[in-house]
Design a protein around this motif. Structure first.
Motif, PDB file in Angstrom:
ATOM      1  N   ARG A   1     -15.203  -4.360  16.569  1.00 45.05           N
ATOM      2  CA  ARG A   1     -13.794  -3.980  16.742  1.00 45.05           C
ATOM      3  C   ARG A   1     -12.904  -4.813  15.830  1.00 45.05           C
ATOM      4  NH1 ARG A   1     -10.648  -3.940  22.608  1.00 45.05           N
ATOM      5  NH2 ARG A   1      -8.806  -2.781  21.912  1.00 45.05           N
ATOM      6  N   PHE A   2     -13.210  -6.080  15.715  1.00 45.89           N
ATOM      7  CA  PHE A   2     -12.413  -6.962  14.856  1.00 45.89           C
ATOM      8  C   PHE A   2     -12.386  -6.449  13.419  1.00 45.89           C
ATOM      9  CE2 PHE A   2     -12.402 -10.428  11.763  1.00 45.89           C
ATOM     10  CZ  PHE A   2     -11.235 -11.103  12.106  1.00 45.89           C
ATOM     11  N   TRP A   3     -13.543  -6.124  12.846  1.00 46.41           N
ATOM     12  CA  TRP A   3     -13.581  -5.688  11.449  1.00 46.41           C
ATOM     13  C   TRP A   3     -13.001  -4.295  11.269  1.00 46.41           C
ATOM     14  CZ3 TRP A   3     -13.769  -9.054   7.872  1.00 46.41           C
ATOM     15  CH2 TRP A   3     -14.419 -10.271   8.077  1.00 46.41           C
ATOM     16  N   ARG A   4     -13.095  -3.458  12.297  1.00 36.96           N
ATOM     17  CA  ARG A   4     -12.474  -2.135  12.209  1.00 36.96           C
ATOM     18  C   ARG A   4     -10.950  -2.261  12.122  1.00 36.96           C
ATOM     19  NH1 ARG A   4     -14.892  -0.288  16.140  1.00 36.96           N
ATOM     20  NH2 ARG A   4     -13.314  -0.354  17.792  1.00 36.96           N
ATOM     21  N   VAL A   5     -10.382  -3.092  12.975  1.00 31.78           N
ATOM     22  CA  VAL A   5      -8.932  -3.326  12.941  1.00 31.78           C
ATOM     23  C   VAL A   5      -8.531  -3.976  11.620  1.00 31.78           C
ATOM     24  CG1 VAL A   5      -7.061  -4.666  14.002  1.00 31.78           C
ATOM     25  CG2 VAL A   5      -8.700  -3.444  15.448  1.00 31.78           C
ATOM     26  N   HIS A   6      -9.350  -4.873  11.116  1.00 28.42           N
ATOM     27  CA  HIS A   6      -9.050  -5.554   9.858  1.00 28.42           C
ATOM     28  C   HIS A   6      -8.962  -4.559   8.697  1.00 28.42           C
ATOM     29  CE1 HIS A   6     -10.102  -7.959   6.217  1.00 28.42           C
ATOM     30  NE2 HIS A   6      -9.283  -8.824   6.785  1.00 28.42           N
ATOM     31  N   ARG A   7      -9.921  -3.634   8.628  1.00 26.57           N
ATOM     32  CA  ARG A   7      -9.928  -2.658   7.542  1.00 26.57           C
ATOM     33  C   ARG A   7      -8.712  -1.730   7.611  1.00 26.57           C
ATOM     34  NH1 ARG A   7     -14.115  -0.340   8.860  1.00 26.57           N
ATOM     35  NH2 ARG A   7     -13.332   1.633   9.640  1.00 26.57           N
ATOM     36  N   LEU A   8      -8.404  -1.239   8.787  1.00 30.69           N
ATOM     37  CA  LEU A   8      -7.243  -0.355   8.944  1.00 30.69           C
ATOM     38  C   LEU A   8      -5.945  -1.108   8.636  1.00 30.69           C
ATOM     39  CD1 LEU A   8      -8.280   1.532  12.210  1.00 30.69           C
ATOM     40  CD2 LEU A   8      -8.261   2.429   9.875  1.00 30.69           C
ATOM     41  N   GLY A   9      -5.896  -2.368   9.029  1.00 32.18           N
ATOM     42  CA  GLY A   9      -4.701  -3.166   8.763  1.00 32.18           C
ATOM     43  C   GLY A   9      -4.460  -3.361   7.283  1.00 32.18           C
ATOM     44  N   ASN A  10      -5.521  -3.550   6.508  1.00 30.69           N
ATOM     45  CA  ASN A  10      -5.368  -3.700   5.062  1.00 30.69           C
ATOM     46  C   ASN A  10      -4.701  -2.478   4.443  1.00 30.69           C
ATOM     47  OD1 ASN A  10      -6.634  -6.180   5.192  1.00 30.69           O
ATOM     48  ND2 ASN A  10      -8.618  -5.411   4.506  1.00 30.69           N
ATOM     49  N   LEU A  11      -5.146  -1.298   4.820  1.00 31.41           N
ATOM     50  CA  LEU A  11      -4.585  -0.068   4.268  1.00 31.41           C
ATOM     51  C   LEU A  11      -3.123   0.103   4.672  1.00 31.41           C
ATOM     52  CD1 LEU A  11      -7.624   2.336   4.910  1.00 31.41           C
ATOM     53  CD2 LEU A  11      -6.935   1.287   2.745  1.00 31.41           C
ATOM     54  N   ALA A  12      -2.842  -0.153   5.942  1.00 30.18           N
ATOM     55  CA  ALA A  12      -1.476   0.021   6.430  1.00 30.18           C
ATOM     56  C   ALA A  12      -0.521  -0.969   5.778  1.00 30.18           C
ATOM     57  CB  ALA A  12      -1.442  -0.129   7.948  1.00 30.18           C
ATOM     58  N   MET A  13      -0.947  -2.225   5.640  1.00 29.24           N
ATOM     59  CA  MET A  13      -0.076  -3.239   5.054  1.00 29.24           C
ATOM     60  C   MET A  13       0.171  -2.995   3.569  1.00 29.24           C
ATOM     61  SD  MET A  13       1.117  -5.442   7.234  1.00 29.24           S
ATOM     62  CE  MET A  13       1.312  -4.073   8.381  1.00 29.24           C
ATOM     63  N   LEU A  14      -0.843  -2.528   2.860  1.00 33.30           N
ATOM     64  CA  LEU A  14      -0.656  -2.239   1.441  1.00 33.30           C
ATOM     65  C   LEU A  14       0.361  -1.115   1.254  1.00 33.30           C
ATOM     66  CD1 LEU A  14      -1.363  -2.610  -1.526  1.00 33.30           C
ATOM     67  CD2 LEU A  14      -3.300  -1.056  -1.193  1.00 33.30           C
ATOM     68  N   ALA A  15       0.242  -0.063   2.033  1.00 36.45           N
ATOM     69  CA  ALA A  15       1.183   1.053   1.921  1.00 36.45           C
ATOM     70  C   ALA A  15       2.604   0.618   2.270  1.00 36.45           C
ATOM     71  CB  ALA A  15       0.738   2.198   2.838  1.00 36.45           C
ATOM     72  N   ALA A  16       2.747  -0.146   3.346  1.00 41.23           N
ATOM     73  CA  ALA A  16       4.077  -0.608   3.746  1.00 41.23           C
ATOM     74  C   ALA A  16       4.667  -1.551   2.707  1.00 41.23           C
ATOM     75  CB  ALA A  16       3.998  -1.296   5.108  1.00 41.23           C
ATOM     76  N   GLY A  17       3.840  -2.424   2.139  1.00 41.95           N
ATOM     77  CA  GLY A  17       4.330  -3.366   1.143  1.00 41.95           C
ATOM     78  C   GLY A  17       4.775  -2.690  -0.136  1.00 41.95           C
ATOM     79  N   LEU A  18       4.034  -1.674  -0.585  1.00 40.20           N
ATOM     80  CA  LEU A  18       4.433  -0.950  -1.790  1.00 40.20           C
ATOM     81  C   LEU A  18       5.776  -0.251  -1.588  1.00 40.20           C
ATOM     82  CD1 LEU A  18       1.007   0.587  -2.891  1.00 40.20           C
ATOM     83  CD2 LEU A  18       2.385  -1.064  -4.185  1.00 40.20           C
ATOM     84  N   ALA A  19       5.936   0.406  -0.456  1.00 34.88           N
ATOM     85  CA  ALA A  19       7.200   1.091  -0.174  1.00 34.88           C
ATOM     86  C   ALA A  19       8.358   0.101  -0.123  1.00 34.88           C
ATOM     87  CB  ALA A  19       7.098   1.860   1.140  1.00 34.88           C
ATOM     88  N   THR A  20       8.129  -1.047   0.499  1.00 36.57           N
ATOM     89  CA  THR A  20       9.180  -2.057   0.622  1.00 36.57           C
ATOM     90  C   THR A  20       9.542  -2.641  -0.738  1.00 36.57           C
ATOM     91  OG1 THR A  20       8.411  -2.613   2.845  1.00 36.57           O
ATOM     92  CG2 THR A  20       9.814  -4.226   1.728  1.00 36.57           C
ATOM     93  N   GLY A  21       8.539  -2.971  -1.551  1.00 31.97           N
ATOM     94  CA  GLY A  21       8.797  -3.555  -2.865  1.00 31.97           C
ATOM     95  C   GLY A  21       9.561  -2.624  -3.778  1.00 31.97           C
TER      96      GLY A  21
END
Length: 442
Positions: free
Chosen positions: A311-331
């Motif tokens: 479960r830990f690594w599943r959440v980690h992988r999904l979090g990477n994708l979500a954070m990258l998308a949010a960061g690009l939009a914000t930047g």
């Protein structure tokens, strides 16, 4: 009966997801409110004080903020790890934690006072401002400890309200300063010190509960009566467990705020003021990934890493994708809006900071992604790798600022920050690759 049981089983995960989404939404709204408060406070102070006085205040506050994490030296983060792994058995760390807190807090206060009195290039105004900000160390430490207690108890509403305490108080000080006939950087610093004292007073009941072990711990079942404590650790044992968290907490503000401080001493207060307003915007922006990982997920990540690694690594992988998308939009949004945002929010005197903010906007996707990637290094004894990555980034930030500021001023500090952020992400990504399961490599 079988159908009813199946429906009940299906409702369980759905209810858990709805609860998690509601908690994140609540914390995000509180974070957004805090970001607005931080932004408004900086805007009011920048307009009222002017570039020189605001630079003096901002660089002094940055100096105190860099030293403040010495108080506690990673204790609140270690508590999340200890309770996540040991459950109620982590109460064995309470007594050494108290002694550890007292000694590290005194060390932080002494360090700031020593720099104020004997530091290189510290004039009388800067000395007085630094000394007036000393209570900030106590206030931030108290807020951090109480926040860790509320995260362990999964009291998201209380945590959301608690994280608004310091930003709200500082906004009040900024509003009063803006309305005053005249105000100085020292007077604003005294106001921030009073806010810290008020936060400490409000935290006192919760701090007493922490030291007495009165925590409504979630995720580990009810507390067994007469729970056996396996041993009574020493302060040295606690230090050996917490030092990596403490060093990471110290390195982060050095890495993030060293540009403001060095601009004062290698440039002037006006340079520090212009860079400070751009950094204030980025500080508000960075609250979003921080709330997801530090306020909501961190206690859970420690628990999942110890007991549910898949479960830990599943959440980690999904979090990477979500954070990258949010960061690009914000930047992209920041870079596009900076020519209008900076003069509108801070005044025409700071128009030159718009280009600085546009450069710092490059950091948004890098920081969002590094927050997610680096979360894997907060658990299961991997903090050393995280500290090494942060140490490399902090050294690079100091060196690049020292080289670029004398030649390029605020823009040099901004590009030094971008380079250091990129180095931090690369170093953490490489460390996570070594520990992640092959199919879960980020």
């Amino acid at each position: 009966m079988a159908r009813a049981a199946t429906v009940a089983m299906n409702r369980g995960p759905a209810r858990a997801w709805r609860g998690a989404a509601a908690a994140i939404a609540l914390l995000w709204l509180a974070t957004a409110a805090g970001a607005v408060m931080v932004f408004l406070a900086q805007s009011l102070l920048a307009r009222r004080l002017g570039t020189h006085s605001y630079g003096l205040f901002a660089s002094s506050l940055a100096t105190v903020s860099m030293v403040a994490p010495l108080a506690g030296f990673g204790l609140s983060q270690f508590r999340l790890k200890a309770y996540g792994r040991e459950g109620w058995g982590a109460e064995r760390w309470l007594r050494p934690s108290l002694r550890f807190s007292l000694s590290t807090t005194l060390l932080a206060l002494a360090g700031i006072a020593a720099w104020a009195c004997w530091g290189y290039g510290v004039d009388a105004q800067t000395r007085a401002t630094l000394l007036a900000l000393l209570p900030v160390v106590l206030g931030l430490f108290a807020v951090d400890l109480v926040g860790s207690k509320l995260r362990l108890e999964e009291r998201h509403r209380a945590l959301a309200a608690w994280q608004l305490l310091i930003p709200g108080g500082r906004l009040l000080v900024a509003a009063l300063a803006f309305a005053a006939a005249s105000v100085s950087a020292l007077q604003v610093a005294l106001g921030y010190g009073l806010v810290a004292v008020a936060a400490l007073a409000l935290a006192a009941p919760q701090l007493r509960a922490i030291w007495r072990g009165r925590i409504d711990l979630q995720g580990h079942g009810p507390r067994a009566d007469g729970i056996a404590i396996s041993d009574d650790p020493s302060v040295a044992q606690l230090t050996s467990q917490a030092w990596a968290y403490g060093l990471a907490a110290v390195l982060y503000p050095v890495f993030f705020q060293i540009g403001t401080v060095l601009l004062k001493y290698l440039g002037n207060d006006a340079m520090a003021g212009r860079y400070g307003v751009a950094l204030a915007v980025m500080t508000a922006v960075y609250l979003f990934p921080a709330v997801v990982y530090q306020k909501f997920l961190l206690a859970r990540l420690h628990r999942w890493a110890a007991h549910e690694p898949d479960r830990f690594w599943r959440v980690h992988r999904l979090g990477n994708l979500a954070m990258l998308a949010a960061g690009l939009a914000t930047g992209i949004a920041l870079a596009a809006l900076s020519p209008w945002l900076v003069p509108l929010a801070f005044g025409e005197a700071y128009r030159g900071a718009a280009l600085v903010l546009a450069v710092l906007a490059v950091c948004a996707p890098i920081r969002f992604l590094s927050t997610s990637v680096g979360s894997a290094l907060l658990t299961e004894g991997h903090m050393r790798q995280r500290v090494y990555a942060m140490l490399a980034a902090a050294v690079a930030a100091i060196a690049l600022n020292a080289v670029l500021i004398p030649r390029y001023g605020e823009l040099g500090a901004a590009w030094a920050t971008v380079a250091a952020e990129a180095l931090l992400l690369l170093a953490m990504w490489r460390s996570v690759r070594r520990i992640a399961p092959r199919r879960e490599t980020p």
